[in-house]
Design an enzyme around this catalytic site. Sequence first.
Site, PDB file in Angstrom:
ATOM      1  N   ARG A 130       0.811  -1.233   0.000  1.00  0.00           N
ATOM      2  CA  ARG A 130       0.000   0.000   0.000  1.00  0.00           C
ATOM      3  C   ARG A 130       0.840   1.277   0.000  1.00  0.00           C
ATOM      4  O   ARG A 130       0.383   2.342   0.405  1.00  0.00           O
ATOM      5  CB  ARG A 130      -0.958   0.036   1.185  1.00  0.00           C
ATOM      6  CG  ARG A 130      -1.899  -1.153   1.184  1.00  0.00           C
ATOM      7  CD  ARG A 130      -3.084  -0.952   2.063  1.00  0.00           C
ATOM      8  NE  ARG A 130      -3.934  -2.129   1.978  1.00  0.00           N
ATOM      9  CZ  ARG A 130      -3.745  -3.232   2.704  1.00  0.00           C
ATOM     10  NH1 ARG A 130      -2.768  -3.292   3.572  1.00  0.00           N
ATOM     11  NH2 ARG A 130      -4.556  -4.239   2.558  1.00  0.00           N
ATOM     12  N   LYS A 152       4.281  11.360 -11.243  1.00  0.00           N
ATOM     13  CA  LYS A 152       3.485  10.518 -12.136  1.00  0.00           C
ATOM     14  C   LYS A 152       4.231   9.216 -12.351  1.00  0.00           C
ATOM     15  O   LYS A 152       5.408   9.230 -12.703  1.00  0.00           O
ATOM     16  CB  LYS A 152       3.288  11.205 -13.494  1.00  0.00           C
ATOM     17  CG  LYS A 152       2.185  12.237 -13.512  1.00  0.00           C
ATOM     18  CD  LYS A 152       1.887  12.620 -14.960  1.00  0.00           C
ATOM     19  CE  LYS A 152       0.851  13.709 -15.051  1.00  0.00           C
ATOM     20  NZ  LYS A 152       0.644  14.127 -16.458  1.00  0.00           N
ATOM     21  N   GLU A 194      12.790  18.142 -24.343  1.00  0.00           N
ATOM     22  CA  GLU A 194      11.962  18.385 -23.142  1.00  0.00           C
ATOM     23  C   GLU A 194      12.535  19.542 -22.325  1.00  0.00           C
ATOM     24  O   GLU A 194      11.804  20.284 -21.674  1.00  0.00           O
ATOM     25  CB  GLU A 194      11.868  17.125 -22.279  1.00  0.00           C
ATOM     26  CG  GLU A 194      11.321  15.885 -22.997  1.00  0.00           C
ATOM     27  CD  GLU A 194       9.791  15.794 -22.996  1.00  0.00           C
ATOM     28  OE1 GLU A 194       9.124  16.788 -22.666  1.00  0.00           O
ATOM     29  OE2 GLU A 194       9.280  14.704 -23.333  1.00  0.00           O
ATOM     30  N   LYS A 235       9.403  22.797 -13.374  1.00  0.00           N
ATOM     31  CA  LYS A 235       8.462  21.691 -13.223  1.00  0.00           C
ATOM     32  C   LYS A 235       7.946  21.614 -11.792  1.00  0.00           C
ATOM     33  O   LYS A 235       6.743  21.428 -11.561  1.00  0.00           O
ATOM     34  CB  LYS A 235       9.097  20.356 -13.623  1.00  0.00           C
ATOM     35  CG  LYS A 235       8.162  19.190 -13.356  1.00  0.00           C
ATOM     36  CD  LYS A 235       8.070  18.180 -14.432  1.00  0.00           C
ATOM     37  CE  LYS A 235       6.974  17.160 -14.120  1.00  0.00           C
ATOM     38  NZ  LYS A 235       7.073  15.957 -14.922  1.00  0.00           N
ATOM     39  N   GLU A 245      -2.889  17.774 -12.160  1.00  0.00           N
ATOM     40  CA  GLU A 245      -3.161  18.173 -13.545  1.00  0.00           C
ATOM     41  C   GLU A 245      -4.639  18.475 -13.809  1.00  0.00           C
ATOM     42  O   GLU A 245      -5.285  17.890 -14.662  1.00  0.00           O
ATOM     43  CB  GLU A 245      -2.654  17.106 -14.540  1.00  0.00           C
ATOM     44  CG  GLU A 245      -2.601  17.662 -15.961  1.00  0.00           C
ATOM     45  CD  GLU A 245      -1.862  16.765 -16.953  1.00  0.00           C
ATOM     46  OE1 GLU A 245      -0.831  16.188 -16.568  1.00  0.00           O
ATOM     47  OE2 GLU A 245      -2.327  16.685 -18.083  1.00  0.00           O
ATOM     48  N   ARG A 249      -0.709  22.227 -15.077  1.00  0.00           N
ATOM     49  CA  ARG A 249       0.243  21.145 -15.374  1.00  0.00           C
ATOM     50  C   ARG A 249       0.118  20.664 -16.814  1.00  0.00           C
ATOM     51  O   ARG A 249       1.077  20.126 -17.389  1.00  0.00           O
ATOM     52  CB  ARG A 249       0.062  19.990 -14.374  1.00  0.00           C
ATOM     53  CG  ARG A 249       1.141  18.925 -14.483  1.00  0.00           C
ATOM     54  CD  ARG A 249       1.182  17.978 -13.284  1.00  0.00           C
ATOM     55  NE  ARG A 249       2.241  16.989 -13.466  1.00  0.00           N
ATOM     56  CZ  ARG A 249       2.632  16.117 -12.546  1.00  0.00           C
ATOM     57  NH1 ARG A 249       2.059  16.094 -11.363  1.00  0.00           N
ATOM     58  NH2 ARG A 249       3.600  15.253 -12.793  1.00  0.00           N
ATOM     59  N   ASN A 253       2.450  19.451 -21.552  1.00  0.00           N
ATOM     60  CA  ASN A 253       2.168  18.652 -22.747  1.00  0.00           C
ATOM     61  C   ASN A 253       2.405  19.430 -24.041  1.00  0.00           C
ATOM     62  O   ASN A 253       2.042  18.958 -25.112  1.00  0.00           O
ATOM     63  CB  ASN A 253       0.726  18.137 -22.722  1.00  0.00           C
ATOM     64  CG  ASN A 253       0.506  17.162 -21.576  1.00  0.00           C
ATOM     65  OD1 ASN A 253       1.418  16.433 -21.198  1.00  0.00           O
ATOM     66  ND2 ASN A 253      -0.686  17.169 -21.007  1.00  0.00           N
ATOM     67  N   HIS A 256       3.097  17.673 -27.290  1.00  0.00           N
ATOM     68  CA  HIS A 256       2.871  16.248 -27.070  1.00  0.00           C
ATOM     69  C   HIS A 256       1.667  15.691 -27.822  1.00  0.00           C
ATOM     70  O   HIS A 256       1.629  14.498 -28.094  1.00  0.00           O
ATOM     71  CB  HIS A 256       2.742  15.953 -25.573  1.00  0.00           C
ATOM     72  CG  HIS A 256       4.078  15.863 -24.881  1.00  0.00           C
ATOM     73  ND1 HIS A 256       4.936  16.934 -24.780  1.00  0.00           N
ATOM     74  CD2 HIS A 256       4.714  14.817 -24.267  1.00  0.00           C
ATOM     75  CE1 HIS A 256       6.028  16.558 -24.124  1.00  0.00           C
ATOM     76  NE2 HIS A 256       5.915  15.289 -23.803  1.00  0.00           N
ATOM     77  N   HIS A 260       2.712  12.722 -29.925  1.00  0.00           N
ATOM     78  CA  HIS A 260       2.240  11.350 -29.699  1.00  0.00           C
ATOM     79  C   HIS A 260       1.705  10.742 -30.990  1.00  0.00           C
ATOM     80  O   HIS A 260       1.870   9.553 -31.245  1.00  0.00           O
ATOM     81  CB  HIS A 260       1.145  11.326 -28.623  1.00  0.00           C
ATOM     82  CG  HIS A 260       1.683  11.435 -27.229  1.00  0.00           C
ATOM     83  ND1 HIS A 260       0.929  11.914 -26.180  1.00  0.00           N
ATOM     84  CD2 HIS A 260       2.896  11.134 -26.710  1.00  0.00           C
ATOM     85  CE1 HIS A 260       1.673  11.904 -25.071  1.00  0.00           C
ATOM     86  NE2 HIS A 260       2.868  11.442 -25.372  1.00  0.00           N
ATOM     87  N   HIS A 274      10.779   9.369 -28.156  1.00  0.00           N
ATOM     88  CA  HIS A 274       9.758  10.264 -27.597  1.00  0.00           C
ATOM     89  C   HIS A 274      10.179  11.738 -27.691  1.00  0.00           C
ATOM     90  O   HIS A 274       9.432  12.582 -28.180  1.00  0.00           O
ATOM     91  CB  HIS A 274       9.451   9.884 -26.152  1.00  0.00           C
ATOM     92  CG  HIS A 274       8.535  10.847 -25.468  1.00  0.00           C
ATOM     93  ND1 HIS A 274       7.189  10.914 -25.755  1.00  0.00           N
ATOM     94  CD2 HIS A 274       8.782  11.814 -24.547  1.00  0.00           C
ATOM     95  CE1 HIS A 274       6.638  11.876 -25.020  1.00  0.00           C
ATOM     96  NE2 HIS A 274       7.585  12.442 -24.285  1.00  0.00           N
TER      97      HIS A 274
END
Length: 375
Positions: A130, A152, A194, A235, A245, A249, A253, A256, A260, A274
Amino acid sequence: MTVPLRFAEATTVPAALGARGYDIVIGRGLLAELGKRIAALKPGACAAIVTDEAVAARHLNTAETALVAAGIRAAPIIVPAGESSKSWRVLEQVCDRLLEARIERNDVVIALGGGVVGDLAGFAAAILRRGLDVVQVPTTLLAQVDSSVGGKTAINSNRGKNLIGAFHQPILVVADTALLDTLPAREFRAGYAELAKFGLLGDAGFFAWLEANWQDVFAGSAAREHAIAVACRGKAGIVARDERETGERALLNLGHTFGHAFEAAAGFSDRLLHGEAVALGIVCAFEFSTRLGLMSTNDAGRVAHHLAAAGLPTRLSDIPALRTDADALMNLIAQDKKVQRGKLTFILVRGIGQAFVARDVDPAQVRAFLAEKLS
Ligand SMILES: NC(=O)c1ccc[n+]([C@@H]2O[C@H](COP(=O)([O-])OP(=O)(O)OC[C@H]3O[C@@H](n4cnc5c(N)ncnc54)[C@H](O)[C@@H]3O)[C@@H](O)[C@H]2O)c1
Ligand SMILES: [Zn+2]
């Protein structure tokens, strides 16, 4: 902003998340002090080091030596390198190995690697018993400026990337910039996209600094530490204001949504990493914003020029053997982003350093833009 003239002491950037807050420590040679830092945070804890084969071959010894020197028992858990390790199968193996190593509630999981290891080990730590504490030790530029900060964690599903995961903040991030010396040049460039993103989304001064100093960042001088610290500060600030987000936040992206789609069209293969897809996506976001009349300056040209100078792809023809069309790309974009009442959400720009969330983008305009880019 001025260029630091010499290697400074380690820089500490706080992630101000209240009870979940932590330090991001950036500097050359910090891996050798990892044990001391963990022992100070968690006296008496044992550790497991999750890493991949490529990183283990280069840096696991240093990490283990540092932990042993601080009296920390550390079990190594080595997974195959590459995105395919963000899977249920490898997650299960990592969890089994953590249990075998008797990692308990008050022990610590160390993620030593790029974004793949960080996401995988972070998620294992989030769910095992947990929730176990995790220390992120990012070894790629992408991970040092982006994925190791913010909590994340995720693995991939057959239905898409990062669909199974949790928010789980680390208790410490140690970014040893010397580890990037062994990173393949192409991976470094991908991470650089990035890094530049942080200037482009909200800090025009930082982007101008990168235009002047990017070669020093690549060469590994003190400029590298400075740039990584600026990105981490950016960040950490965004994450502190919007951890889950629900708003700001999303600016991370930038590039992105287009990116993507290109990554998927290239089959998530090494034809397009990426970060390379993000570079292309950022150029598209600037060009598309220009087309929508959001800015009058030639910032799109300036951005493309800089990313190309750093060796990143900026045109669709830079992707080897890309076989796609505007409709296929639109399908990928629609899968990635929910279409709400016939409109798309994109991160657009009013100029360098001025990104914003646009929730009412007309898919027909995106399609026309992509058709033109492909021709
Ligand atoms: N959690 C987040 O907020 C977040 C943000 C961005 C990206 N990500 C995730 O990050 C992943 C991409 O991360 P990445 O680009 O770091 O990829 P990666 O972890 O696969 O690393 C790239 C390659 O470099 C090798 N490598 C790593 N460090 C090295 C070193 N110091 N020397 C030599 N080789 C080294 C790895 O073995 C791998 O082959 C994706 O899965 C993406 O979804 C997560
Ligand atoms: Zn990214």
